[in-house]
Design a protein around this motif. Structure first.
Motif, PDB file in Angstrom:
ATOM      1  N   SER A 519     -28.342  54.942 -34.356  1.00 52.24           N
ATOM      2  CA  SER A 519     -27.741  53.841 -35.108  1.00 52.24           C
ATOM      3  C   SER A 519     -28.555  53.451 -36.337  1.00 52.24           C
ATOM      4  CB  SER A 519     -27.580  52.619 -34.196  1.00 52.24           C
ATOM      5  OG  SER A 519     -28.848  52.229 -33.680  1.00 52.24           O
ATOM      6  N   SER A 520     -29.686  54.104 -36.559  1.00 51.09           N
ATOM      7  CA  SER A 520     -30.515  53.779 -37.727  1.00 51.09           C
ATOM      8  C   SER A 520     -29.850  54.307 -38.994  1.00 51.09           C
ATOM      9  CB  SER A 520     -31.905  54.406 -37.586  1.00 51.09           C
ATOM     10  OG  SER A 520     -32.566  53.918 -36.426  1.00 51.09           O
ATOM     11  N   PRO A 521     -30.074  53.606 -40.111  1.00 49.96           N
ATOM     12  CA  PRO A 521     -29.547  54.129 -41.387  1.00 49.96           C
ATOM     13  C   PRO A 521     -30.159  55.496 -41.699  1.00 49.96           C
ATOM     14  CG  PRO A 521     -30.244  51.844 -41.613  1.00 49.96           C
ATOM     15  CD  PRO A 521     -30.749  52.310 -40.280  1.00 49.96           C
ATOM     16  N   HIS A 522     -29.327  56.357 -42.243  1.00 48.18           N
ATOM     17  CA  HIS A 522     -29.801  57.700 -42.577  1.00 48.18           C
ATOM     18  C   HIS A 522     -30.798  57.620 -43.736  1.00 48.18           C
ATOM     19  CE1 HIS A 522     -29.823  61.978 -43.576  1.00 48.18           C
ATOM     20  NE2 HIS A 522     -29.209  62.192 -42.398  1.00 48.18           N
ATOM     21  N   PRO A 523     -32.017  58.217 -43.606  1.00 50.39           N
ATOM     22  CA  PRO A 523     -33.035  58.079 -44.662  1.00 50.39           C
ATOM     23  C   PRO A 523     -32.633  58.724 -45.981  1.00 50.39           C
ATOM     24  CG  PRO A 523     -34.049  58.759 -42.587  1.00 50.39           C
ATOM     25  CD  PRO A 523     -32.557  58.871 -42.404  1.00 50.39           C
ATOM     26  N   LYS A 524     -31.749  59.717 -45.950  1.00 53.63           N
ATOM     27  CA  LYS A 524     -31.391  60.441 -47.172  1.00 53.63           C
ATOM     28  C   LYS A 524     -30.013  60.074 -47.712  1.00 53.63           C
ATOM     29  CE  LYS A 524     -35.151  62.924 -47.245  1.00 53.63           C
ATOM     30  NZ  LYS A 524     -36.151  62.806 -48.320  1.00 53.63           N
ATOM     31  N   ILE A 525     -29.143  59.573 -46.882  1.00 52.11           N
ATOM     32  CA  ILE A 525     -27.778  59.252 -47.297  1.00 52.11           C
ATOM     33  C   ILE A 525     -27.570  57.759 -47.107  1.00 52.11           C
ATOM     34  CG2 ILE A 525     -25.332  59.724 -46.943  1.00 52.11           C
ATOM     35  CD1 ILE A 525     -26.104  62.430 -45.794  1.00 52.11           C
ATOM     36  N   SER A 526     -27.441  57.054 -48.190  1.00 50.68           N
ATOM     37  CA  SER A 526     -27.284  55.600 -48.103  1.00 50.68           C
ATOM     38  C   SER A 526     -25.878  55.236 -47.636  1.00 50.68           C
ATOM     39  CB  SER A 526     -27.565  54.973 -49.479  1.00 50.68           C
ATOM     40  OG  SER A 526     -26.666  55.476 -50.443  1.00 50.68           O
ATOM     41  N   GLY A 527     -25.796  54.131 -46.896  1.00 50.25           N
ATOM     42  CA  GLY A 527     -24.500  53.624 -46.439  1.00 50.25           C
ATOM     43  C   GLY A 527     -24.004  54.256 -45.164  1.00 50.25           C
ATOM     44  N   ILE A 562     -41.574  80.608 -48.487  1.00 48.94           N
ATOM     45  CA  ILE A 562     -42.237  79.313 -48.520  1.00 48.94           C
ATOM     46  C   ILE A 562     -42.550  78.875 -49.947  1.00 48.94           C
ATOM     47  CG2 ILE A 562     -44.463  80.437 -48.185  1.00 48.94           C
ATOM     48  CD1 ILE A 562     -43.386  76.932 -46.969  1.00 48.94           C
ATOM     49  N   ILE A 563     -42.772  79.827 -50.850  1.00 49.77           N
ATOM     50  CA  ILE A 563     -43.116  79.469 -52.238  1.00 49.77           C
ATOM     51  C   ILE A 563     -41.933  78.804 -52.925  1.00 49.77           C
ATOM     52  CG2 ILE A 563     -43.970  80.360 -54.424  1.00 49.77           C
ATOM     53  CD1 ILE A 563     -45.928  80.535 -52.078  1.00 49.77           C
ATOM     54  N   THR A 564     -40.726  79.267 -52.669  1.00 53.21           N
ATOM     55  CA  THR A 564     -39.543  78.627 -53.256  1.00 53.21           C
ATOM     56  C   THR A 564     -39.382  77.203 -52.741  1.00 53.21           C
ATOM     57  OG1 THR A 564     -38.434  80.755 -53.469  1.00 53.21           O
ATOM     58  CG2 THR A 564     -37.047  78.804 -53.540  1.00 53.21           C
ATOM     59  N   SER A 565     -39.625  76.978 -51.467  1.00 55.05           N
ATOM     60  CA  SER A 565     -39.495  75.626 -50.917  1.00 55.05           C
ATOM     61  C   SER A 565     -40.551  74.691 -51.493  1.00 55.05           C
ATOM     62  CB  SER A 565     -39.604  75.675 -49.389  1.00 55.05           C
ATOM     63  OG  SER A 565     -40.879  76.161 -49.000  1.00 55.05           O
ATOM     64  N   ILE A 566     -41.707  75.236 -51.919  1.00 54.55           N
ATOM     65  CA  ILE A 566     -42.738  74.394 -52.532  1.00 54.55           C
ATOM     66  C   ILE A 566     -42.357  74.047 -53.973  1.00 54.55           C
ATOM     67  CG2 ILE A 566     -45.126  74.369 -53.323  1.00 54.55           C
ATOM     68  CD1 ILE A 566     -45.863  76.060 -50.904  1.00 54.55           C
ATOM     69  N   ILE A 567     -41.910  75.041 -54.736  1.00 60.61           N
ATOM     70  CA  ILE A 567     -41.596  74.806 -56.153  1.00 60.61           C
ATOM     71  C   ILE A 567     -40.283  74.058 -56.303  1.00 60.61           C
ATOM     72  CG2 ILE A 567     -41.145  75.940 -58.362  1.00 60.61           C
ATOM     73  CD1 ILE A 567     -42.950  78.186 -57.510  1.00 60.61           C
ATOM     74  N   HIS A 568     -39.295  74.392 -55.480  1.00 61.77           N
ATOM     75  CA  HIS A 568     -37.969  73.755 -55.558  1.00 61.77           C
ATOM     76  C   HIS A 568     -37.672  73.051 -54.234  1.00 61.77           C
ATOM     77  CE1 HIS A 568     -37.316  75.912 -59.281  1.00 61.77           C
ATOM     78  NE2 HIS A 568     -37.572  77.055 -58.672  1.00 61.77           N
ATOM     79  N   PRO A 569     -38.190  71.856 -54.046  1.00 59.56           N
ATOM     80  CA  PRO A 569     -37.956  71.154 -52.765  1.00 59.56           C
ATOM     81  C   PRO A 569     -36.486  70.874 -52.500  1.00 59.56           C
ATOM     82  CG  PRO A 569     -39.736  70.121 -54.032  1.00 59.56           C
ATOM     83  CD  PRO A 569     -39.071  71.088 -54.940  1.00 59.56           C
ATOM     84  N   SER A 570     -35.678  70.778 -53.546  1.00 56.72           N
ATOM     85  CA  SER A 570     -34.262  70.471 -53.340  1.00 56.72           C
ATOM     86  C   SER A 570     -33.543  71.590 -52.592  1.00 56.72           C
ATOM     87  CB  SER A 570     -33.581  70.240 -54.688  1.00 56.72           C
ATOM     88  OG  SER A 570     -33.705  71.380 -55.523  1.00 56.72           O
ATOM     89  N   LYS A 571     -34.068  72.835 -52.692  1.00 58.93           N
ATOM     90  CA  LYS A 571     -33.431  73.934 -51.972  1.00 58.93           C
ATOM     91  C   LYS A 571     -33.752  73.895 -50.487  1.00 58.93           C
ATOM     92  CE  LYS A 571     -33.225  77.077 -55.914  1.00 58.93           C
ATOM     93  NZ  LYS A 571     -33.542  78.432 -56.442  1.00 58.93           N
ATOM     94  N   ALA A 572     -34.848  73.239 -50.119  1.00 58.92           N
ATOM     95  CA  ALA A 572     -35.207  73.079 -48.699  1.00 58.92           C
ATOM     96  C   ALA A 572     -34.753  71.687 -48.259  1.00 58.92           C
ATOM     97  CB  ALA A 572     -36.705  73.271 -48.506  1.00 58.92           C
ATOM     98  N   GLU A 573     -33.505  71.552 -47.885  1.00 58.32           N
ATOM     99  CA  GLU A 573     -32.909  70.245 -47.564  1.00 58.32           C
ATOM    100  C   GLU A 573     -33.504  69.666 -46.288  1.00 58.32           C
ATOM    101  OE1 GLU A 573     -28.470  68.279 -46.850  1.00 58.32           O
ATOM    102  OE2 GLU A 573     -28.747  70.454 -47.039  1.00 58.32           O
ATOM    103  N   ILE A 574     -33.733  68.366 -46.319  1.00 57.30           N
ATOM    104  CA  ILE A 574     -34.238  67.639 -45.139  1.00 57.30           C
ATOM    105  C   ILE A 574     -33.045  67.065 -44.381  1.00 57.30           C
ATOM    106  CG2 ILE A 574     -35.702  65.763 -44.326  1.00 57.30           C
ATOM    107  CD1 ILE A 574     -37.254  68.055 -45.541  1.00 57.30           C
ATOM    108  N   THR A 575     -32.970  67.382 -43.097  1.00 56.41           N
ATOM    109  CA  THR A 575     -31.894  66.869 -42.240  1.00 56.41           C
ATOM    110  C   THR A 575     -32.510  66.264 -40.972  1.00 56.41           C
ATOM    111  OG1 THR A 575     -31.646  69.031 -41.195  1.00 56.41           O
ATOM    112  CG2 THR A 575     -30.213  68.554 -43.080  1.00 56.41           C
ATOM    113  N   TYR A 576     -31.641  65.596 -40.189  1.00 59.55           N
ATOM    114  CA  TYR A 576     -32.086  64.921 -38.960  1.00 59.55           C
ATOM    115  C   TYR A 576     -31.140  65.302 -37.836  1.00 59.55           C
ATOM    116  CZ  TYR A 576     -34.858  62.215 -42.228  1.00 59.55           C
ATOM    117  OH  TYR A 576     -35.734  61.840 -43.213  1.00 59.55           O
ATOM    118  N   SER A 577     -31.712  65.504 -36.663  1.00 56.63           N
ATOM    119  CA  SER A 577     -30.898  65.913 -35.513  1.00 56.63           C
ATOM    120  C   SER A 577     -31.554  65.423 -34.223  1.00 56.63           C
ATOM    121  CB  SER A 577     -30.751  67.441 -35.479  1.00 56.63           C
ATOM    122  OG  SER A 577     -30.012  67.848 -34.349  1.00 56.63           O
TER     123      SER A 577
END
Length: 1157
Positions: A519-527, A562-577
């Motif tokens: 029930s906690s607000p999603h840290p990455k998706i507001s609302g 791993i180098i791509t995830s360091i340079i382009h963090p947006s390509k390594a999406e953070i999710t919750y499960s």
């Protein structure tokens, strides 16, 4: 046949009447007007008109005749509409236009205004020219001719028209001039009115006259197409004035002189000598290897050569056996701050590469640091793989080798999403993980000396427990939801699989979020809450005890890992499960992250192994392996290595020039020292030596040396495609149903290590440049020219009498030492010698031979002195370039070849050398006998010192805050604004360096001392410094560029190359077809007095500087050809053009290049 042609002498020499049929000759007689005089043409035209009017009822119009009549009517209508307005008022004679604007060759080909431009363009392209050289002028109308044509108008109207024409500049007419190479300038036709109404008509007329002239000279055939020089015959120039061809083939002095004047009018004598020398060199060049039957591709300048597609090392490796295993540890690292921010040391596990033979790539300490370029986009954050040679391991226990192979198989399948199947009899390497706490012991820890610190890897250092669990256990496990501590251990250094399949998507477990619930607000998706994002249709309290996992998308090796995830963090999406909704994969995330760069690691490893193969086979392991690998990697393969390759090629070119110059200088000095030949023979021998040097430096010769040395086998021109990379000798299990239809065609066949030889396309210049890069790598390894000489001899580059640098003093005549009294020297005390003045010292160096000093510091007219001066300058020029390039290579390690080139120009240019001469008093040491030369030197010295004083004062005012400016380059390179007069004066620095090198028996110490103590501090203080990378292009401190350089480089940065700076001379040679006009001009010239002739000569000597952009004139200016300020004018015009393109949107409005940025 003789009756059919009125005058055979008017035929061009390349037409043979015996090969023409009677019908074709009749047709030519009806249509040809070449042999017709103006009177005969008018009679013929009248006869044609009369016959056509009498026979109109008898002639039946055919389809072809109607089409020809229609074309002629359209041409007449076009000509009548294109005439100036003041000509339309007079009656138009159509026959006159036919005679003037239509020209028919012997086979009936028609030349007109509409097609003349195409014929002329094709001729230009056939002779190797790119753009036509047009010159357009404005001319005033001839009022007398106008009044004659408009006799029906009243005198009052004519005076009004003349007044309006004189007051209105728009009524001026146009004239066009075309310069034909090796022929001269051709003007547009002279009309009675004085010119043409617009530029287009004038240009067409000039093209028409040019094609007609080329046809008459025999440069074009009857179809008005280009005739090669071997089959073309130059027509006597006398025919241009209506004189018939001479039947004799005897040489005509007038013809030879006329042709000579024509040649010299378009090109200077120096250019002719240069072209003759160029032809002589070209005739001696070897044929291109790309044209041989074995390598021919059908594409010019490119051949298909044999190459090692895989290192031969892998084909020599025996199968893996428990008692014959060699270990190499792998440690991944990146540059700061990425190393600390992402904790690479702990998050990426150290791995161990197991082979059956030791890798021959390590230095004397058993280590090497490999620079990796990651991803197809060539990502670079300083990724390095540090390898340590741990030598031969102790015999593994039974079953360990099979277990390690199963682990490697599962790791490769997980990483590449491909069902690999290994066989111990075929695979050449394995990967096993080391324990988390593993660290290499340092030299101090073991007390070992340098060179003997090869560390044995113990069996206990390998994480065998993890290897057995991964190879023998299941691919994934369900999380332990009953025990939170067990779950925490299970989620540490782990990753999850989204679905229960081997090749499904995976995610890293970053942390367990105990502070979050469904029930906690999603840290990455507001609302939205976490439950709403997960779309779980259950009550939150059913999962109240389950923790929330923070997950990060896994980026596999084919996308940079791993180098791509360091340079382009947006390509390594953070999710919750929820923890209960996922399965935990068997592979730890730390092992998976390190293995995510395996394709790039093995690609670089193969490059080093190929370089090691060349180093051992040809150079006795004398070249640094990393430098040699960079030299073998041309551009477009690896961005990092390509930059280093280009730097090596730039330096190798300079070293090659210097060594070949030394070699040529030794031969020249030996010829002069013998003195057995007369001056003419001696000059011929010296010219041949210099020509041989030029031949050696050509790309064609370097390419030949490279192919003979079989360097093509070792060149690495194939760019890595990570998606297509496969491990060597690993089979693909096609019986596995999980991968059917999911593998590209390129992965159907496995890579076999025995198939090491293949084919690759190589350009001629690339082959030559690789040889130069290898020469630079050999020098940078030890900074020893003896090593360079040995490598050049190994590569087949001819060097006569040059084996070692120290032996040079034995191959050249010794210097004449100053006669000294030995007894006096023995008696003289040391303190007396200390106070004694050095009479033969220049820049702190005391010459042994006073004659050398006098030669380099004298501007006398003695021919022997001039020859010696030129030889010293020839030697010093190569020496100065070599030392400056080496200094810049070390001083700017991150700059590419373009920046190094401009940095070198700023420090070696003529203006910079004059500034150095003024700074250190070399201009005061020059001895001259001519008073005018003395005055010029005095003027140059005063001007330079004044400019330097102003620059220093400006810099002091800026530093003290008296003057505020945003330009940090103020006061830098003050010599660029000083105009150096073009005269016999030249700075003595290059000759001085050559003289010092010769006087010191080819020792670098005195030259390096002068550079270190005097020149380098001067450059550091006054020369601009900056980076030339695209990201820093607009930053301050731009690299020592004048306006011309800045304009061209800015356009290159923008992707546009259609800018031309042209200097046109106003001297013209008029090729008129009327001798009477030439006679009139001669009479008028004879009547001119001396003052008028001088004024006319001054006008002829004027030059016009024009800047074109996309074939449009941006700005132009006339100057005298001997004006000393021509360079400054060019800089000012370039500055105006750059301002126009950048600030006034000229680039946006004019540039239509596809490559524009």
């Amino acid at each position: 046949m003789d009756k059919l042609i009125d005058d055979k002498r008017d035929l061009p020499p390349h037409i043979n009447l015996n090969q023409l049929t009677p019908n074709s000759i009749k047709k030519l007689k009806e249509k040809s007007i070449i042999s017709k005089s103006p009177k005969k043409r008018k009679v013929q035209n009248l006869e044609n008109d009369i016959t056509s009017t009498h026979n109109t009822e008898l002639n039946i119009p055919t389809r072809k005749k109607r089409k020809n009549d229609q074309n002629q009517d359209q041409l007449i209508e076009k000509i009548s509409t294109n005439q100036p307005s003041f000509m339309l008022s007079s009656p138009i004679n159509l026959n006159t236009f036919d005679a003037e604007e239509i020209y028919t060759t012997r086979n009936g080909t028609i030349l007109s205004f509409s097609n003349a431009g195409n014929f002329l363009t094709h001729w230009y392209q056939a002779i190797g020219q790119q753009n036509l050289n047009y010159e357009e002028r404005n001319v005033l109308p001839n009022q007398l001719e106008l009044n004659k044509d408009t006799s029906n108008t009243s005198k009052r109207n004519r005076t009004k028209e003349s007044e309006s024409n004189s007051n209105n500049p728009q009524n001026t007419l146009r004239e066009c001039i075309i310069t034909l190479p090796n022929i001269g300038q051709v003007h547009s036709a002279k009309l009675p009115e004085g010119g043409w109404s617009n530029k287009k008509l004038a240009k067409k007329s000039a093209s028409f006259e040019s094609v007609k002239l080329l046809y008459q000279l025999g440069r074009l055939d009857d179809n008005l197409k280009y005739i090669p020089k071997s089959s073309a015959t130059t027509k006597n120039p006398a025919t241009l004035s209506g004189i018939n061809l001479r039947e004799t083939e005897e040489p005509d002095e007038e013809k030879i002189e006329w042709e000579k004047q024509i040649r010299l009018s378009s090109k200077s004598k120096v250019m002719l000598q240069y072209e003759e020398q160029k032809k002589a060199i070209k005739s001696k060049l070897p044929s291109s290897p790309s044209l041989s039957l074995e390598t021919i591709t059908g594409e010019y300048g490119k051949g298909n050569y044999s190459t090692y597609i895989l290192p031969p090392f892998w084909s020599r490796c025996s199968p893996l056996q428990s008692n014959n295993l060699y270990a190499i540890t792998m440690d991944l690292s990146v540059n700061s701050p990425y190393q600390e921010e992402h904790d690479i040391g702990n998050s990426c596990r150290k791995l161990c590469l197991i082979t059956s033979q030791p890798l021959e790539i390590f230095d004397e300490n058993g280590r090497i640091e490999m620079n990796l370029t990651i991803g197809d986009q060539q990502l670079d954050i300083g990724t390095k793989m540090k390898l340590v040679d741990c030598g031969k391991m102790e015999t593994w226990e039974e079953g360990n080798l099979e277990t390690a192979m199963k682990f490697t198989e599962r790791l490769l399948r997980t990483q590449l999403h491909t069902p690999f199947k290994g066989n111990l009899k075929e695979v050449k390497w394995l990967l096993v993980p080391l324990k988390q706490e593993f660290q290499h012991q340092t030299e101090n820890d073991k007390g070992e000396k340098k060179g003997k610190n090869k560390r044995k890897l113990q069996r206990r250092d390998i994480s065998w427990d993890e290897i057995e669990d991964i190879s023998e256990g299941p691919l994934w496990k369900s999380p332990n939801m009953e025990n939170k501590e067990a779950l925490r251990k299970q989620c540490k250094d782990a990753m999850i699989t989204v679905t229960s399949a081997e090749f499904s998507k995976r995610k890293y477990i970053n942390s367990i979020r105990t502070d979050l619930t469904l029930s906690s607000p999603h840290p990455k998706i507001s609302g939205k809450t976490i439950q709403e994002v997960l779309s779980i249709n259950v009550r939150p309290f059913d999962f109240f005890d389950q923790p929330i996992l923070e997950l990060e998308d896994v980026i596999t090796s084919d996308h940079g890992g791993i180098i791509t995830s360091i340079i382009h963090p947006s390509k390594a999406e953070i999710t919750y499960s929820l923890a209960g909704m996922v399965d935990i994969h068997c592979l730890p995330s730390s092992i998976f992250k390190t293995s995510s760069i395996l394709p790039y690691f093995f690609h670089e490893l193969d490059t080093l192994l190929v370089a090691s193969e060349l180093n051992t086979a040809e150079f006795q392991d004398s070249i640094d392996l990393k430098l040699l690998g960079q030299a073998l990697t041309p551009p477009n393969v690896d961005s990092n290595l390509s930059k280093n390759y280009e730097r090596l090629e730039f330096m190798g070119d300079t070293i090659l020039k210097f060594v070949t110059t030394i070699n040529a200088y030794i031969q020249i000095q030996n010829i002069i020292a013998k003195g057995n030949d007369n001056d003419k023979v001696q000059k011929e021998k010296i010219d041949n030596i210099l020509m041989d040097r030029q031949i050696v430096l050509t790309n064609r010769s370097l390419q030949t040396y490279s192919i003979k040395s079989k360097l093509n086998l070792y060149m690495r021109t194939k760019r890595l495609k990570s998606k297509d990379w496969l491990p060597l000798d690993w089979d693909i299990n096609w019986n596995d149903p999980n991968l059917k239809g999911n593998v590209s065609d390129t992965k159907v066949k496995k890579f076999n290590s025995q198939d090491s030889i293949g084919k690759q396309y190589l350009g001629d210049k690339v082959i030559a440049d690789v040889l130069e890069a290898i020469i630079a790598a050999s020098y940078l390894t030890s900074r020893d020219l003896d090593q360079v000489i040995l490598v050049m001899q190994t590569l087949g580059i001819p060097l006569k009498n040059l084996t070692k640098w120290e032996d040079l003093k034995f191959f050249i005549p010794p210097c004449k030492s100053i006669i000294k009294d030995d007894n006096r020297i023995q008696v003289e005390e040391k303190y007396m010698r200390f106070f004694k003045l050095k009479q033969n010292a220049v820049l702190g160096y005391e010459f042994n031979d006073k004659e050398i000093m006098n030669t380099v510091l004298s501007l006398g007219t003695d021919q022997e002195r001039k020859s010696a001066y030129e030889r010293y300058k020839f030697l010093g020029n190569a020496l100065l370039d070599f030392l400056v390039v080496e200094y810049l290579y070390d001083r700017f390690p991150d700059e590419g070849p373009a920046a190094l080139h401009h940095l070198k120009i700023a420090r070696c240019s003529e203006a910079t050398r004059f500034a150095l001469c003024a700074e250190y008093g070399l201009l005061d040491l020059i001895t001259v006998t001519n008073d005018s030369t003395k005055l010029q030197i005095t003027k140059i010295r005063k001007t330079l010192k004044s400019a330097k004083a102003n620059a220093d004062q400006l810099r002091n005012n800026i530093s003290s805050g008296k003057v505020g400016t945003k330009n940090e380059d103020s006061g830098m390179e003050w010599w660029d604004d000083v105009t150096i007069p073009h005269s016999s004066i030249s700075d003595p620095i290059e000759a001085l360096f050559g003289g010092i090198l010769y006087d010191s028996s080819f020792s670098f110490k005195p030259i390096l001392k002068i550079l270190k103590e005097k020149f380098i501090p001067f450059w550091e203080k006054y020369c601009k410094i900056s980076s030339f990378s695209s990201s820093n292009f607009n930053k301050i401190n731009k690299i020592n560029k004048n306006s011309k350089q800045e304009l061209l480089e800015w356009l290159q940065f923008k992707g546009c190359k259609k800018c031309l700076i042209e200097i046109k001379k106003s001297t013209n040679i008029h090729l008129n077809n009327n001798n009477n006009n030439n006679d009139k001009e001669k009479k008028l010239n004879n009547k001119l007095n001396d003052e008028q002739q001088e004024e006319k000569e001054k006008e002829k000597e004027k030059e016009e500087i024009i800047i074109y952009y996309h074939d449009k004139i941006i700005i132009s200016k006339f100057i005298n050809s001997n004006d000393e300020s021509s360079k400054k004018v060019i800089k000012d015009l370039c500055k105006f053009t750059l301002n126009f393109l950048k600030d006034k949107n000229g680039f946006e409005n004019l540039c239509d290049c596809q490559s524009r940025k």
